[in-house]
Design a protein around this motif. Structure first.
Motif, PDB file in Angstrom:
ATOM      1  N   LEU A   1     -13.847 -17.635 -18.446  1.00 35.59           N
ATOM      2  CA  LEU A   1     -13.114 -16.407 -18.165  1.00 35.59           C
ATOM      3  C   LEU A   1     -13.490 -15.361 -19.198  1.00 35.59           C
ATOM      4  O   LEU A   1     -13.671 -15.674 -20.380  1.00 35.59           O
ATOM      5  N   ARG A   2     -13.573 -14.099 -18.744  1.00 35.43           N
ATOM      6  CA  ARG A   2     -13.869 -12.992 -19.656  1.00 35.43           C
ATOM      7  C   ARG A   2     -13.187 -11.742 -19.122  1.00 35.43           C
ATOM      8  O   ARG A   2     -13.353 -11.392 -17.956  1.00 35.43           O
ATOM      9  N   LEU A   3     -12.395 -11.089 -19.961  1.00 36.26           N
ATOM     10  CA  LEU A   3     -11.731  -9.846 -19.593  1.00 36.26           C
ATOM     11  C   LEU A   3     -12.653  -8.666 -19.882  1.00 36.26           C
ATOM     12  O   LEU A   3     -13.340  -8.644 -20.910  1.00 36.26           O
TER      13      LEU A   3
ATOM     14  N   VAL B   1     -13.372  -7.133 -23.290  1.00 42.27           N
ATOM     15  CA  VAL B   1     -12.141  -7.035 -24.062  1.00 42.27           C
ATOM     16  C   VAL B   1     -11.990  -8.392 -24.756  1.00 42.27           C
ATOM     17  O   VAL B   1     -12.315  -9.424 -24.154  1.00 42.27           O
ATOM     18  N   PRO B   2     -11.531  -8.437 -26.003  1.00 33.20           N
ATOM     19  CA  PRO B   2     -11.406  -9.737 -26.668  1.00 33.20           C
ATOM     20  C   PRO B   2     -10.743 -10.783 -25.761  1.00 33.20           C
ATOM     21  O   PRO B   2      -9.666 -10.543 -25.213  1.00 33.20           O
ATOM     22  N   THR B   3     -11.435 -11.885 -25.571  1.00 31.54           N
ATOM     23  CA  THR B   3     -10.957 -12.970 -24.714  1.00 31.54           C
ATOM     24  C   THR B   3     -11.157 -14.278 -25.447  1.00 31.54           C
ATOM     25  O   THR B   3     -12.256 -14.567 -25.916  1.00 31.54           O
ATOM     26  N   ASP B   4     -10.094 -15.060 -25.539  1.00 32.12           N
ATOM     27  CA  ASP B   4     -10.137 -16.364 -26.195  1.00 32.12           C
ATOM     28  C   ASP B   4      -9.610 -17.386 -25.190  1.00 32.12           C
ATOM     29  O   ASP B   4      -8.432 -17.717 -25.183  1.00 32.12           O
ATOM     30  N   ALA B   5     -10.478 -17.818 -24.282  1.00 28.84           N
ATOM     31  CA  ALA B   5     -10.078 -18.726 -23.197  1.00 28.84           C
ATOM     32  C   ALA B   5      -9.958 -20.158 -23.710  1.00 28.84           C
ATOM     33  O   ALA B   5     -10.861 -20.669 -24.366  1.00 28.84           O
TER      34      ALA B   5
ATOM     35  N   GLU C   1     -13.601 -11.532 -15.228  1.00 25.27           N
ATOM     36  CA  GLU C   1     -14.844 -12.145 -14.758  1.00 25.27           C
ATOM     37  C   GLU C   1     -14.689 -13.652 -14.817  1.00 25.27           C
ATOM     38  O   GLU C   1     -14.237 -14.199 -15.826  1.00 25.27           O
ATOM     39  N   ILE C   2     -15.053 -14.328 -13.730  1.00 22.06           N
ATOM     40  CA  ILE C   2     -14.950 -15.777 -13.623  1.00 22.06           C
ATOM     41  C   ILE C   2     -16.346 -16.344 -13.424  1.00 22.06           C
ATOM     42  O   ILE C   2     -17.062 -15.936 -12.507  1.00 22.06           O
ATOM     43  N   THR C   3     -16.729 -17.257 -14.285  1.00 17.97           N
ATOM     44  CA  THR C   3     -17.985 -17.982 -14.113  1.00 17.97           C
ATOM     45  C   THR C   3     -17.601 -19.375 -13.640  1.00 17.97           C
ATOM     46  O   THR C   3     -16.915 -20.108 -14.359  1.00 17.97           O
TER      47      THR C   3
END
Length: 150
Positions: free
Chosen positions: A50-52, A60-64, A111-113
């Motif tokens: 996941l990525r914002l 945007v800072p993303t810590d999945a 964004e979803i990979t």
């Protein structure tokens, strides 16, 4: 090929949406629904990434984080079937984050990979800021029926 012998679901054949959940004190929830829009059956097995993204299309800072439950299992998706992944994040600013406004830059897209893939696809993000350094967590994808969440 996957353990079942079916191909893994490719980002180009998937679409998604976020269904907001009931907010809790300090936390927010949503269900990520991913639908197989391809012409053949495929498999999702795991979490994916996941990525914002912000309005400027920058990250945007993303810590999945990956939760242990539900565990990763193969989810077979015939055309039109969907898989779901429950997401949870903090709405409370952490130490060092602004308390008088958004704790982080506002995201406009998630964004979803898909698991074991390099390409991604996106869904609109209208669920507010993700505090605590962009901390967002969820278990693995699970199966669902096409009409369960519509």
């Amino acid at each position: 090929m996957t353990a079942s012998g079916l191909p893994a679901c490719q980002a180009a054949h998937l679409s998604g949406r976020l269904r907001p959940g009931s907010p809790e004190v300090g936390h927010r929830r949503a269900t990520l629904e991913v639908t197989n829009r391809g012409d053949s059956t495929c498999v999702i097995n795991g979490y994916g990434d996941l990525r914002l993204l912000g309005a400027d299309a920058r990250t945007v800072p993303t810590d999945a984080w990956r939760r242990a439950h539900p565990a990763a299992t193969e989810v077979v998706l015939a055309p039109g079937d969907l898989a779901v992944r429950e997401l949870r994040w903090s709405a409370n600013p952490d130490e060092g984050e602004p308390a008088g406004g958004p704790c982080r830059p506002e995201a406009v897209r998630l964004e979803i990979t898909p698991p074991d893939q390099a390409e991604s696809f996106g869904v609109p993000w209208t669920l507010g800021p993700v505090c605590r350094g962009g901390w967002i967590s969820g278990g693995a994808f699970t199966g669902s029926t096409p009409n369960a969440h519509r």
